[in-house]
Design a protein around this motif. Structure first.
Motif, PDB file in Angstrom:
ATOM      1  N   PHE A 221     -35.072 -43.345  75.498  1.00  0.00           N
ATOM      2  CA  PHE A 221     -34.038 -42.440  75.961  1.00  0.00           C
ATOM      3  C   PHE A 221     -34.643 -41.042  76.020  1.00  0.00           C
ATOM      4  O   PHE A 221     -35.532 -40.703  75.250  1.00  0.00           O
ATOM      5  N   THR A 223     -33.430 -37.845  75.464  1.00  0.00           N
ATOM      6  CA  THR A 223     -33.111 -36.758  74.551  1.00  0.00           C
ATOM      7  C   THR A 223     -32.622 -37.311  73.218  1.00  0.00           C
ATOM      8  O   THR A 223     -32.199 -38.474  73.115  1.00  0.00           O
ATOM      9  N   GLU A 225     -29.892 -36.448  71.667  1.00  0.00           N
ATOM     10  CA  GLU A 225     -28.463 -36.737  71.742  1.00  0.00           C
ATOM     11  C   GLU A 225     -28.201 -38.078  72.433  1.00  0.00           C
ATOM     12  O   GLU A 225     -27.304 -38.831  72.028  1.00  0.00           O
ATOM     13  N   SER A 226     -28.968 -38.394  73.482  1.00  0.00           N
ATOM     14  CA  SER A 226     -28.771 -39.682  74.155  1.00  0.00           C
ATOM     15  C   SER A 226     -29.200 -40.836  73.253  1.00  0.00           C
ATOM     16  O   SER A 226     -28.593 -41.914  73.279  1.00  0.00           O
ATOM     17  N   ARG A 229     -26.330 -41.386  70.816  1.00  0.00           N
ATOM     18  CA  ARG A 229     -25.207 -42.057  71.470  1.00  0.00           C
ATOM     19  C   ARG A 229     -25.516 -43.540  71.698  1.00  0.00           C
ATOM     20  O   ARG A 229     -24.642 -44.404  71.538  1.00  0.00           O
TER      21      ARG A 229
END
Length: 301
Positions: A221, A223, A225-226, A229
């Motif tokens: 992924f 980032t 944050e991704s 998530r």
């Protein structure tokens, strides 16, 4: 050639963009183009190859870049020496990975914004190997690294502290029911990671691949944050700096897995070895150590 042309050349060479260089220097783009053309004429060489909408340094441009960086630095030092009573000013270009920029630096940047309003800190997203290369080439003034190694060819570093790491999963992931997680158990599950080139991802990958003979597939992924998530959605587990997941662990959207991490990474501030630090760079180093080294020491206590 004059110093203004060299400043403009250095900025274009760093950003590889006439448009972005004009924006940061607060020039019209036509002025940037004219300065570069004038410099090329005075030297009798092309400094950039224009390839459609992209540019890249020619061999001559690559040879000029470290000299331009030195002359721009010396010019800044000369200005500082003649204005000893004034506050640090100008622009510092700093390479940093996302986890440091987003989760470690806000208090430091807030301090600089209020204490040294004439000093502009420009952050460039960069992984550790890219940061070291940019520092050696004079494209970054300073950089942050997060690696196991603390010695880097051509780069001087100051270790700020050991960066705590945590393996996280969604609350309903099967591994959360185990009292202790083995490396073999992690090999049997999907791992979500940052892109290749991230130091702690490479250490984690090497640990999981050890003795298996086959590289294990990582779901990449883009980032932090991704990744968080994706983990929260049950797509897999991930190893991340503890500072980046502290909010999610407190909220209960992620849980920590009890795996004993067999390696350590150190967050470091770095600059080109042998470089005479300007007043602005020294202020940045000193305040970074003040803010971040103390933070790491407090976390370890």
């Amino acid at each position: 050639m004059d110093i203004r042309q060299l400043v403009t050349f250095h900025k274009v060479a760093t950003l590889l963009s006439f448009t972005r260089a004009a924006s940061e220097l607060k020039y019209a783009q036509s002025s940037v183009t004219a300065q570069i053309k004038s410099l090329e004429l005075s030297l009798g060489v092309d400094l950039f190859d224009r390839l459609g909408g992209r540019i890249q340094l020619t061999e001559a441009g690559q040879r000029l870049l470290p000299y331009a960086e030195q002359m721009v630095t010396l010019a800044g030092e000369a200005r500082g020496a003649t204005r000893a009573s004034e506050e640090p000013s100008g622009v510092l270009t700093v390479g940093s990975m996302e986890s440091i920029t987003s989760y470690r630096m806000p208090p430091l940047l807030e301090f600089f914004h209020h204490r040294y309003p004439s000093l502009q800190i420009v952050l460039r997203p960069s992984l550790c190997a890219e940061t070291c290369h940019a520092l050696r080439q004079g494209m970054f003034d300073m950089g942050f690294l997060m690696e196991a190694e603390t010695q880097h060819p051509g780069v001087q570093t100051e270790v700020l502290g050991s960066e705590p790491l945590t393996v996280v999963a969604a609350p309903d992931h099967p591994l959360t029911r185990a009292e202790k997680i083995t490396t073999d158990a992690l090999r049997q599950t999907q791992v979500i990671s940052a892109e290749a080139g991230c130091a702690y991802r490479e250490l984690f990958e090497a640990e999981l691949n050890d003795g298996t003979g086959e590289p294990l597939p990582f779901l990449e992924f883009g980032t932090t944050e991704s990744i968080k998530r994706g983990v929260a959605a049950g797509l897999g587990v991930s190893l991340l700096p503890t500072a980046t997941v502290a909010d999610a662990l407190e909220a209960g959207t992620l849980v920590s897995l009890p795996w004993s991490i067999p390696f350590e990474v150190h967050t470091q501030i770095a600059w080109r070895r042998g470089k005479n630090l300007s007043r602005e760079m020294r202020v940045f180093v000193d305040q970074t150590i003040r803010f971040l080294a103390e933070e790491y020491a407090g976390a370890a206590a």
